[in-house]
Design an enzyme around this catalytic site. Sequence first.
Site, short mmCIF file in Angstrom:
data_model
loop_
_atom_site.label_atom_id
_atom_site.label_comp_id
_atom_site.label_asym_id
_atom_site.label_seq_id
_atom_site.Cartn_x
_atom_site.Cartn_y
_atom_site.Cartn_z
N HIS A 228 88.04 -12.26 19.74
CA HIS A 228 87.04 -12.72 18.72
C HIS A 228 86.77 -11.98 17.39
O HIS A 228 85.70 -10.93 17.63
CB HIS A 228 85.67 -13.20 19.37
CG HIS A 228 84.60 -13.80 18.71
ND1 HIS A 228 83.67 -14.57 19.14
CD2 HIS A 228 84.35 -13.68 17.24
CE1 HIS A 228 82.94 -15.04 18.31
NE2 HIS A 228 83.35 -14.49 17.09
N HIS B 120 87.00 -11.69 13.14
CA HIS B 120 87.12 -12.26 11.86
C HIS B 120 87.99 -11.11 11.03
O HIS B 120 87.42 -10.46 10.65
CB HIS B 120 86.07 -12.61 11.43
CG HIS B 120 85.24 -13.87 12.04
ND1 HIS B 120 85.43 -15.47 11.97
CD2 HIS B 120 84.40 -13.68 13.14
CE1 HIS B 120 84.60 -15.94 12.77
NE2 HIS B 120 83.97 -15.13 13.65
N HIS C 8 83.45 -21.72 17.63
CA HIS C 8 82.27 -20.94 17.94
C HIS C 8 81.05 -22.19 18.34
O HIS C 8 81.30 -22.92 17.81
CB HIS C 8 81.72 -20.36 16.66
CG HIS C 8 82.37 -19.15 16.11
ND1 HIS C 8 83.70 -19.04 16.00
CD2 HIS C 8 81.63 -18.06 15.78
CE1 HIS C 8 83.89 -17.75 15.64
NE2 HIS C 8 82.87 -16.95 15.38
N GLU D 44 76.04 -20.17 19.37
CA GLU D 44 75.61 -18.85 18.96
C GLU D 44 74.09 -18.93 18.18
O GLU D 44 72.98 -18.15 18.88
CB GLU D 44 76.40 -18.49 17.59
CG GLU D 44 76.16 -16.93 16.99
CD GLU D 44 77.01 -16.87 15.83
OE1 GLU D 44 77.62 -17.75 15.15
OE2 GLU D 44 77.10 -15.60 15.32
N ASP E 10 83.68 -9.32 16.68
CA ASP E 10 83.17 -10.27 15.79
C ASP E 10 83.50 -9.66 14.32
O ASP E 10 84.38 -10.33 13.77
CB ASP E 10 81.58 -10.86 15.88
CG ASP E 10 81.49 -12.29 15.28
OD1 ASP E 10 82.36 -12.77 15.09
OD2 ASP E 10 80.07 -12.50 15.31
N ASP E 11 82.54 -9.15 13.49
CA ASP E 11 82.80 -8.73 12.38
C ASP E 11 82.44 -7.32 12.22
O ASP E 11 81.42 -6.71 11.80
CB ASP E 11 81.86 -9.79 11.46
CG ASP E 11 82.16 -11.00 11.31
OD1 ASP E 11 82.95 -11.32 10.77
OD2 ASP E 11 81.20 -11.69 12.10
N1 ADE Z 1 82.34 -16.20 10.38
C1 ADE Z 1 82.34 -14.60 10.58
N2 ADE Z 1 81.45 -14.37 11.50
C2 ADE Z 1 80.86 -15.58 12.23
C3 ADE Z 1 79.79 -15.55 13.11
N3 ADE Z 1 79.40 -14.54 13.75
N4 ADE Z 1 79.43 -16.85 13.33
C4 ADE Z 1 79.96 -17.84 12.65
N5 ADE Z 1 80.84 -17.82 11.73
C5 ADE Z 1 81.38 -16.47 11.41
ZN ZN Z 2 82.54 -15.06 15.09
#
Ligand code: ADE
Ligand code: ZN
Length: 324
Positions: A8, A10, A188, A191, A269-270
């Site tokens: 997971h 991006h 996703h 969340e 994630d990011d």
């Molecule tokens: N795009 C990038 N990070 C995300 C996240 N945590 N939730 C939904 N879309 C995303």
């Molecule tokens: Zn994500």
Amino acid sequence: MTAWAELHLHLEGTLEPELIFALAERNDVRLPYADLDDLRSRYDFTDLQSFLDLYYTNMQVLRTEQDFADLTDAYLARAQRAGIKRAEVFFDLQAHTARGVAPEVALGGVHRALDAAEERYGISAGLILTFLRHLPAEEATTAYQQVVDSGVPLLGVGLCSTELGYPTEPFAEVFARARADGLRTVAHAGEEGDASYVRLALDVLGVERVDHGVRAVEDDELIERLIAERMPLTMCPLSNVRLKVVPDLAAHPIVGLLRRGVRVTVNSDDPAYFGGYLDDVVAALREAFALSEAEIAQLARNSIEASFASDVEKARLLGEGPGH
Ligand code: ADE
Ligand code: ZN
């Protein structure tokens, strides 16, 4: 060394502030920030949308095939240092084509770097096209067709971006098409949306993994189902803290779910936005929960087992196969 898979992640979420400024200069893009400190001062998010607004704004510096290759390569180099041997990365093609970047430019750069990942970093990599949930489903179908036309190989499709208020059902068709084409499916869900979003991802999209799934904990019957189906949840604890999905790390359900027998995995994630890459997330969890070595090893094992690598590759990564 323990092998990890990151499931997971991006790619655009690995765009570090320094690279944002370097690419802005290279491409003559005027950024709405005075300097690095000014940019960094904006990384204080109140919810998912407040993050997404900055995330999409910063992407404007990605213009050329080389930019996409550099972004991807920088992640792979860092992932190698985190002990990652398998990376199944998300890419938001629609966020780039909407700004006028040609699909083959964006996809070409990402593919070039992923294609070299095994040789350069010892990482087996796959690409997952993530559809943007806040845009019409017809645009997801267009993006899917653009990837098919580009000839760039896809591992799977996913669904991300704003969750609340955007229904799941319109995306059923493009997911079914991808599945019929032999691709793997993730989404996703849960969340910011409640447990019903997780059920819809399973029942309407037919996903093989749920990304996040945090709010599944509010539905005991659903948790029992996830355990029975051995459904992976690709969780991102630092992201959930930073986006206020949970009040703090100690309140995150990942360890409780692990101990209950849910197939959870740890992910970043990011990472450029949420305070760290996979090794940083694991270190934070270890400290917050006094995780045992056996539990850390179980998280690593879950990540490999929940990956879409072949059985032969999984066995090799788990240290069970030939060539180990
Ligand atoms: N795009 C990038 N990070 C995300 C996240 N945590 N939730 C939904 N879309 C995303
Ligand atoms: Zn994500």
